[in-house]
Design a protein around this motif. Structure first.
Motif, PDB file in Angstrom:
ATOM      1  N   ARG A  42       0.847  -1.173   0.000  1.00  0.00           N
ATOM      2  CA  ARG A  42       0.000   0.000   0.000  1.00  0.00           C
ATOM      3  C   ARG A  42       0.895   1.241   0.000  1.00  0.00           C
ATOM      4  O   ARG A  42       1.927   1.278   0.676  1.00  0.00           O
ATOM      5  CB  ARG A  42      -0.930  -0.005   1.210  1.00  0.00           C
ATOM      6  CG  ARG A  42      -1.785  -1.270   1.251  1.00  0.00           C
ATOM      7  CD  ARG A  42      -2.736  -1.304   2.435  1.00  0.00           C
ATOM      8  NE  ARG A  42      -3.833  -0.362   2.229  1.00  0.00           N
ATOM      9  CZ  ARG A  42      -4.122   0.639   3.046  1.00  0.00           C
ATOM     10  NH1 ARG A  42      -3.361   0.866   4.106  1.00  0.00           N
ATOM     11  NH2 ARG A  42      -5.138   1.429   2.806  1.00  0.00           N
ATOM     12  N   VAL A  43       0.475   2.238  -0.748  1.00  0.00           N
ATOM     13  CA  VAL A  43       1.280   3.441  -0.927  1.00  0.00           C
ATOM     14  C   VAL A  43       0.417   4.665  -0.637  1.00  0.00           C
ATOM     15  O   VAL A  43      -0.673   4.811  -1.200  1.00  0.00           O
ATOM     16  CB  VAL A  43       1.825   3.534  -2.365  1.00  0.00           C
ATOM     17  CG1 VAL A  43       2.576   4.844  -2.571  1.00  0.00           C
ATOM     18  CG2 VAL A  43       2.720   2.343  -2.680  1.00  0.00           C
ATOM     19  N   ILE A 102      -1.129   9.162   7.987  1.00  0.00           N
ATOM     20  CA  ILE A 102      -0.505   7.838   8.000  1.00  0.00           C
ATOM     21  C   ILE A 102      -1.315   6.874   8.861  1.00  0.00           C
ATOM     22  O   ILE A 102      -1.559   5.720   8.488  1.00  0.00           O
ATOM     23  CB  ILE A 102       0.947   7.943   8.511  1.00  0.00           C
ATOM     24  CG1 ILE A 102       1.809   8.725   7.515  1.00  0.00           C
ATOM     25  CG2 ILE A 102       1.547   6.561   8.769  1.00  0.00           C
ATOM     26  CD1 ILE A 102       3.168   9.146   8.070  1.00  0.00           C
ATOM     27  N   ASN A 103      -1.764   7.356  10.003  1.00  0.00           N
ATOM     28  CA  ASN A 103      -2.571   6.530  10.895  1.00  0.00           C
ATOM     29  C   ASN A 103      -3.924   6.201  10.268  1.00  0.00           C
ATOM     30  O   ASN A 103      -4.377   5.053  10.298  1.00  0.00           O
ATOM     31  CB  ASN A 103      -2.772   7.252  12.228  1.00  0.00           C
ATOM     32  CG  ASN A 103      -3.562   6.423  13.228  1.00  0.00           C
ATOM     33  OD1 ASN A 103      -3.109   5.360  13.655  1.00  0.00           O
ATOM     34  ND2 ASN A 103      -4.746   6.902  13.599  1.00  0.00           N
ATOM     35  N   ASP A 104      -4.576   7.206   9.686  1.00  0.00           N
ATOM     36  CA  ASP A 104      -5.894   6.993   9.076  1.00  0.00           C
ATOM     37  C   ASP A 104      -5.816   6.008   7.912  1.00  0.00           C
ATOM     38  O   ASP A 104      -6.776   5.271   7.653  1.00  0.00           O
ATOM     39  CB  ASP A 104      -6.475   8.322   8.584  1.00  0.00           C
ATOM     40  CG  ASP A 104      -6.858   9.263   9.720  1.00  0.00           C
ATOM     41  OD1 ASP A 104      -6.909   8.804  10.882  1.00  0.00           O
ATOM     42  OD2 ASP A 104      -7.098  10.460   9.451  1.00  0.00           O
ATOM     43  N   HIS A 110       5.424  -2.304   6.086  1.00  0.00           N
ATOM     44  CA  HIS A 110       5.563  -2.890   4.753  1.00  0.00           C
ATOM     45  C   HIS A 110       4.932  -1.992   3.700  1.00  0.00           C
ATOM     46  O   HIS A 110       4.912  -2.347   2.522  1.00  0.00           O
ATOM     47  CB  HIS A 110       4.917  -4.281   4.713  1.00  0.00           C
ATOM     48  CG  HIS A 110       5.592  -5.279   5.609  1.00  0.00           C
ATOM     49  ND1 HIS A 110       6.747  -5.946   5.261  1.00  0.00           N
ATOM     50  CD2 HIS A 110       5.287  -5.691   6.865  1.00  0.00           C
ATOM     51  CE1 HIS A 110       7.122  -6.736   6.256  1.00  0.00           C
ATOM     52  NE2 HIS A 110       6.260  -6.608   7.238  1.00  0.00           N
ATOM     53  N   SER A 111       4.427  -0.841   4.153  1.00  0.00           N
ATOM     54  CA  SER A 111       3.838   0.130   3.238  1.00  0.00           C
ATOM     55  C   SER A 111       4.903   1.100   2.756  1.00  0.00           C
ATOM     56  O   SER A 111       6.061   1.052   3.203  1.00  0.00           O
ATOM     57  CB  SER A 111       2.719   0.899   3.945  1.00  0.00           C
ATOM     58  OG  SER A 111       1.744   0.037   4.472  1.00  0.00           O
ATOM     59  N   TYR A 112       4.506   1.986   1.864  1.00  0.00           N
ATOM     60  CA  TYR A 112       5.409   3.006   1.343  1.00  0.00           C
ATOM     61  C   TYR A 112       4.740   4.377   1.419  1.00  0.00           C
ATOM     62  O   TYR A 112       3.520   4.500   1.272  1.00  0.00           O
ATOM     63  CB  TYR A 112       5.760   2.745  -0.128  1.00  0.00           C
ATOM     64  CG  TYR A 112       6.645   1.549  -0.359  1.00  0.00           C
ATOM     65  CD1 TYR A 112       8.023   1.679  -0.506  1.00  0.00           C
ATOM     66  CD2 TYR A 112       6.090   0.275  -0.438  1.00  0.00           C
ATOM     67  CE1 TYR A 112       8.828   0.577  -0.728  1.00  0.00           C
ATOM     68  CE2 TYR A 112       6.885  -0.842  -0.655  1.00  0.00           C
ATOM     69  CZ  TYR A 112       8.252  -0.681  -0.795  1.00  0.00           C
ATOM     70  OH  TYR A 112       9.053  -1.780  -1.011  1.00  0.00           O
ATOM     71  N   ILE A 113       5.562   5.369   1.632  1.00  0.00           N
ATOM     72  CA  ILE A 113       5.136   6.757   1.511  1.00  0.00           C
ATOM     73  C   ILE A 113       5.906   7.368   0.354  1.00  0.00           C
ATOM     74  O   ILE A 113       7.141   7.298   0.314  1.00  0.00           O
ATOM     75  CB  ILE A 113       5.387   7.532   2.816  1.00  0.00           C
ATOM     76  CG1 ILE A 113       4.411   7.049   3.897  1.00  0.00           C
ATOM     77  CG2 ILE A 113       5.259   9.035   2.603  1.00  0.00           C
ATOM     78  CD1 ILE A 113       4.692   7.610   5.278  1.00  0.00           C
ATOM     79  N   PHE A 114       5.183   7.925  -0.606  1.00  0.00           N
ATOM     80  CA  PHE A 114       5.787   8.658  -1.710  1.00  0.00           C
ATOM     81  C   PHE A 114       5.616  10.145  -1.412  1.00  0.00           C
ATOM     82  O   PHE A 114       4.525  10.591  -1.067  1.00  0.00           O
ATOM     83  CB  PHE A 114       5.091   8.352  -3.044  1.00  0.00           C
ATOM     84  CG  PHE A 114       5.389   7.002  -3.627  1.00  0.00           C
ATOM     85  CD1 PHE A 114       6.182   6.070  -2.974  1.00  0.00           C
ATOM     86  CD2 PHE A 114       4.850   6.647  -4.873  1.00  0.00           C
ATOM     87  CE1 PHE A 114       6.442   4.823  -3.529  1.00  0.00           C
ATOM     88  CE2 PHE A 114       5.110   5.409  -5.435  1.00  0.00           C
ATOM     89  CZ  PHE A 114       5.910   4.498  -4.761  1.00  0.00           C
ATOM     90  N   GLY A 135       9.638   4.261  11.556  1.00  0.00           N
ATOM     91  CA  GLY A 135      10.180   4.347  10.208  1.00  0.00           C
ATOM     92  C   GLY A 135       9.388   3.557   9.185  1.00  0.00           C
ATOM     93  O   GLY A 135       9.358   2.335   9.239  1.00  0.00           O
ATOM     94  N   ILE A 136       8.731   4.279   8.279  1.00  0.00           N
ATOM     95  CA  ILE A 136       8.047   3.661   7.148  1.00  0.00           C
ATOM     96  C   ILE A 136       8.869   3.970   5.901  1.00  0.00           C
ATOM     97  O   ILE A 136       9.354   5.093   5.727  1.00  0.00           O
ATOM     98  CB  ILE A 136       6.615   4.211   7.005  1.00  0.00           C
ATOM     99  CG1 ILE A 136       5.787   3.828   8.237  1.00  0.00           C
ATOM    100  CG2 ILE A 136       5.949   3.674   5.728  1.00  0.00           C
ATOM    101  CD1 ILE A 136       4.396   4.424   8.244  1.00  0.00           C
ATOM    102  N   ARG A 137       9.036   2.983   5.046  1.00  0.00           N
ATOM    103  CA  ARG A 137       9.815   3.195   3.829  1.00  0.00           C
ATOM    104  C   ARG A 137       9.236   4.362   3.020  1.00  0.00           C
ATOM    105  O   ARG A 137       8.023   4.421   2.795  1.00  0.00           O
ATOM    106  CB  ARG A 137       9.837   1.923   2.993  1.00  0.00           C
ATOM    107  CG  ARG A 137      10.759   0.855   3.555  1.00  0.00           C
ATOM    108  CD  ARG A 137      10.679  -0.430   2.765  1.00  0.00           C
ATOM    109  NE  ARG A 137       9.427  -1.134   3.047  1.00  0.00           N
ATOM    110  CZ  ARG A 137       9.197  -2.401   2.690  1.00  0.00           C
ATOM    111  NH1 ARG A 137      10.129  -3.073   2.015  1.00  0.00           N
ATOM    112  NH2 ARG A 137       8.060  -2.980   2.975  1.00  0.00           N
ATOM    113  N   HIS A 138      10.113   5.246   2.627  1.00  0.00           N
ATOM    114  CA  HIS A 138       9.642   6.396   1.865  1.00  0.00           C
ATOM    115  C   HIS A 138      10.501   6.591   0.615  1.00  0.00           C
ATOM    116  O   HIS A 138      11.697   6.319   0.611  1.00  0.00           O
ATOM    117  CB  HIS A 138       9.624   7.672   2.719  1.00  0.00           C
ATOM    118  CG  HIS A 138      10.890   7.961   3.452  1.00  0.00           C
ATOM    119  ND1 HIS A 138      11.245   7.327   4.617  1.00  0.00           N
ATOM    120  CD2 HIS A 138      11.889   8.847   3.202  1.00  0.00           C
ATOM    121  CE1 HIS A 138      12.396   7.793   5.054  1.00  0.00           C
ATOM    122  NE2 HIS A 138      12.816   8.708   4.202  1.00  0.00           N
ATOM    123  N   VAL A 139       9.823   7.037  -0.424  1.00  0.00           N
ATOM    124  CA  VAL A 139      10.471   7.316  -1.703  1.00  0.00           C
ATOM    125  C   VAL A 139      10.303   8.800  -1.978  1.00  0.00           C
ATOM    126  O   VAL A 139       9.193   9.334  -1.939  1.00  0.00           O
ATOM    127  CB  VAL A 139       9.849   6.493  -2.849  1.00  0.00           C
ATOM    128  CG1 VAL A 139      10.550   6.815  -4.167  1.00  0.00           C
ATOM    129  CG2 VAL A 139       9.948   4.999  -2.548  1.00  0.00           C
TER     130      VAL A 139
END
Length: 387
Positions: A42-43, A102-104, A110-114, A135-139
């Protein structure tokens, strides 16, 4: 005491492309497949309102891309639009707004933030991303010449607090940085020019051949030719990442920050002018102060300093601003407070990077205040003579 050292490695991916959200462009798809996820990740996308307004088809392009690559990408709701520009980093409520989004969206690790935007929005959202769930993976998708060539390709995130730049922040290696050169075409002239100064800066401290290449391209850069801009932005990004990866101190545990040549005065000038002077414009002036200071202190020869100042001006930057001489409560120019703030932000002793020769750097641990004042006055006189 038994001490055991374990080496930790990070992948710092910097990618260059055009029209990244065109369905035929597989850059994002390939990135998301690197981890071979067990389920479609999910992104959640955050975007700079300046970018949205100047790229009116962007949101539709993102939705189209997600539909075309639904087997690797699941949008976790509508993109979150945030105000762009340095003022966004002065409002901590926006950090909380990011956390709320992010919470909502029920994102997990395992998600991503762009994050799509200029350096300020990248700093803001990536700070929120690096602290949510630890820490959430971010691009990062930098959209300005400054962020594509400098700040956006690094590992630092932060917002301003106590009236001080980047006082609250984190170090977090992004999952990837995607530089889409097409975004540069929608910038204002001022925005397109800003990042050139960071290319000059990194060339001065690391790469004489690149500095000479910038000199050869000066007229093309002054006219903001797209091909010339892309070349200096890409090489600037490569040199910045090379320093982060090989300089031995990616998370700045020491007191030196060579990539911040010219920045002690620049950061303070931005504050003094309430950010009416852009970061790139402030860095040009901060570099000018340190170049003239270095001549007066016997570190740099006058001919080289004039050569660099002439290049900065030829490309369209000022080398002086009246607020450099604005007095504080002490009676001295308030910009001098930037030295202590710089030391405090680094921790430990003051460490300022200067340039003894093009392509080389020198770290000093004290600055002669009178010599700084003399340098600023010389720059003032340079402006008066030119007028």
């Amino acid at each position: 005491m038994l001490e055991k050292k374990i080496r930790l490695e990070h992948s710092h991916r910097i990618l260059f492309t055009r029209e990244v959200f065109a369905p035929a462009n597989t850059t994002i798809r390939d990135l998301l497949l690197l981890d071979q996820p067990a389920k479609v990740p999910r992104v959640l996308i955050f975007a700079d309102d300046h970018v949205i307004s100047t790229n009116p088809g962007l949101l539709d392009a993102i939705r189209t891309y997600a539909r075309a690559h639904a087997e690797v990408l699941d949008l976790a709701g509508e993109p979150v639009i945030l105000p762009g520009g340095e003022p966004c980093k002065n409002d901590f409520n926006l950090v909380q707004q990011c956390w709320q989004a992010i919470n909502d969206a029920a994102l997990d690790r395992h998600s991503y933030i762009f994050v799509i935007g200029g350096g300020a929005v990248l700093d803001l959202v990536c700070f929120a991303a690096s602290t949510a769930h630890r820490g959430i993976r971010h691009v990062r998708f930098p959209t300005t010449t400054l962020s594509q060539g400098d700040g956006g390709v690094g590992v630092k995130n932060g917002v301003n607090f106590f009236g001080k730049k980047n006082w609250v922040g984190s170090f977090s290696v992004p999952y990837a940085v995607v530089n889409d050169f097409a975004f540069l075409e929608s910038l204002t002239e001022r925005g397109r020019r800003n990042g050139i100064i960071e290319a000059i800066k990194v060339a001065l401290i690391r790469d004489r051949a690149f500095f000479e290449e910038i000199e050869r391209m000066a007229d093309r850069l002054a006219s903001l030719e797209q091909g010339a801009l892309e070349r200096v932005v890409q090489r600037s990004a490569e040199l910045h990442v090379e320093h982060i990866a090989t300089g031995g101190d990616p998370f700045e545990l020491g007191s030196a920050r060579p990539l911040d040549f010219g920045h002690w005065a620049a950061h303070k000038l931005e504050q003094i002018t309430h950010f009416e002077v852009t970061h790139g414009e402030a860095v040009a002036i901060g570099m000018a102060v340190d170049l003239v200071y270095s001549v007066k202190h016997g570190i740099l020869d006058a001919a080289t300093a004039q050569r660099v100042l002439a290049l900065i001006e030829r490309i369209g930057f000022e080398t002086f601003h009246p607020d450099l001489l604005a007095e504080g409560k002490s009676g001295e120019p308030v910009v001098l407070e930037g030295l202590e703030e710089f030391r405090e932000h680094l921790g430990g002793e003051l460490t300022v990077t200067l340039v003894p020769k093009i392509g080389q750097k020198l770290e000093v641990h004290e600055m002669d205040r009178q010599c700084i004042l003399d340098a600023m006055e010389e720059l003032h006189q340079r402006v008066l003579v030119a007028a």
